[in-house]
Enzyme design. Structure first.
Site, PDB file in Angstrom:
ATOM      1  CB  CYS A 257      -1.005  -0.009   1.159  1.00 36.06           C
ATOM      2  SG  CYS A 257      -0.291   0.032   2.810  1.00 36.06           S
ATOM      3  CG  HIS A 305      -4.612  -0.300   3.818  1.00 39.99           C
ATOM      4  ND1 HIS A 305      -3.762  -1.132   3.120  1.00 39.99           N
ATOM      5  CD2 HIS A 305      -5.587   0.050   2.942  1.00 39.99           C
ATOM      6  CE1 HIS A 305      -4.219  -1.288   1.878  1.00 39.99           C
ATOM      7  NE2 HIS A 305      -5.324  -0.578   1.745  1.00 39.99           N
ATOM      8  CG  HIS A 317      -6.644   0.343  -1.760  1.00 38.54           C
ATOM      9  ND1 HIS A 317      -6.787  -0.453  -0.638  1.00 38.54           N
ATOM     10  CD2 HIS A 317      -7.598  -0.108  -2.630  1.00 38.54           C
ATOM     11  CE1 HIS A 317      -7.772  -1.314  -0.820  1.00 38.54           C
ATOM     12  NE2 HIS A 317      -8.282  -1.120  -2.008  1.00 38.54           N
TER      13      HIS A 317
END
Length: 341
Positions: A257, A305, A317
């Site tokens: 990520c 994240h 993402h």
């Protein structure tokens, strides 16, 4: 011959006891009564949980790896300085004549030079000059040699400290790597426990869920309102759509990520720290109501994240192992905060 006697039948009490025991034994678990295998939905939930649990140590691994790179650079610099200092000392030794040669090479030195080694070198040299035991040139050379020797000792201590810190960082990175790989192994084991039909059913259910949530990982061109560096970063991210998530990766064929976010902004000439937490700490916090394309979105908390806002309530993402870079609604995960590089 003795009379043959028939065995006495067991008493009613004994018969009842044996019957109870037999019943009890029949209730004990057997292999045929093993716990049922988890359902497809249970496996899916357990796998998702394992992937989520792997994200935090993935980011910690990334942080340690960055520290490792920094330490390696410091170790290399210290070793270069050591080599330079040693070369300077070797050249000075060649200039100090027999006195320096005796002092630094053979160890067989006369009493006056022993005074230089064990006492105050500067004081000794001052007295030696007064007594005519050494020339001004030799005295200057010996002073320079003694100073360089002290510098060399300090450089060696610095290099040793950096090497120790580097070894510790490598050990920690290895531990985090093992932790992440352990989670991924557990997930694979669970998935492998399913039949081909069950896995196909689970994947179909996931596709339906993705379609319902509006997530997309098909290659696409960005045609939103972003401009300048933000547009460059978002366009780069769009070009990665469909590429796989891979923990610890920063591209170009796969990303985790923060690896995707960092690479996107790097394409626009902006250097970001490596991890989710570092990006959060370094960025300027922006309110959800003020979001602009290119802003970094943090879900769950400040270190787990992240992705990039692309406009219209959506973000891009790199999701998790087993999935590809995709566009999802901003609220597909618990929104935590946003920052602007």
């Amino acid at each position: 011959m003795g009379t043959h006697r028939r065995p006495k039948p067991p008493s009613r009490a004994l018969t009842a006891t044996l019957g109870m025991a037999a019943g009890a034994v029949s209730l004990l678990p057997t292999q045929s009564q093993a716990a049922p295998k988890p359902t497809v939905d249970e496996v899916r939930k357990q796998v998702e949980k394992l992937y989520e649990e792997a994200e935090a140590p993935t980011e910690e691994y990334n942080e340690v790896r960055e520290e490792e790179k920094k330490l390696q650079g410091e170790v290399d610099s210290a070793q270069d300085r050591l080599a330079g200092k040693q070369q300077e000392i070797n050249e000075l030794r060649g200039k100090t004549g027999p006195l320096a040669a005796a002092q630094y090479r053979s160890g067989a030195i006369d009493p006056s030079v022993q005074l230089f080694l064990s006492g105050d070198p500067d004081d000794y040299l001052d007295k030696a000059e007064m007594l005519g035991r050494t020339s001004d040139r030799q005295a200057d050379a010996l002073r320079a040699l003694e100073r360089k020797q002290r510098e060399l000792t300090q450089e060696r201590a610095t290099a040793t400290q950096r090497l120790k810190a580097l070894a510790e960082a490598r050990t920690k990175a290895g531990e985090k790597k093992d932790e992440v790989q352990g989670k991924l192994r557990q997930a694979r084991t669970l998935l492998n426990s399913l039949t081909a039909e069950q896995r196909a059913r689970m994947e179909a259910a996931q596709e339906r869920a993705d379609a319902a949530s509006g997530s997309s990982d098909a290659p696409a061109d960005y045609n939103g309102p972003a401009g300048g560096r933000s547009r460059t970063a978002v366009e780069f991210a769009y070009a990665q759509l469909g590429k796989p998530y891979e923990w610890g990766s920063t591209g170009p064929n796969s990303y985790d990520c923060s690896g995707l976010v960092g690479a996107a902004w790097r394409s626009a000439g902006v250097s970001l720290p490596r991890t989710v937490k570092q990006m959060y700490d370094a960025g300027r916090t922006v309110a959800r109501s003020d979001l602009q394309p290119g802003d970094i979105i943090y879900w769950y908390n400040d270190n787990q994240h992240n992705g990039m806002y692309v406009g219209n309530g959506k973000a891009i993402h790199a999701p998790r192992t087993g999935k590809n870079i995709e566009i999802v609604p901003l609220d597909s995960m618990p929104f935590f905060a946003a920052s602007r590089p």
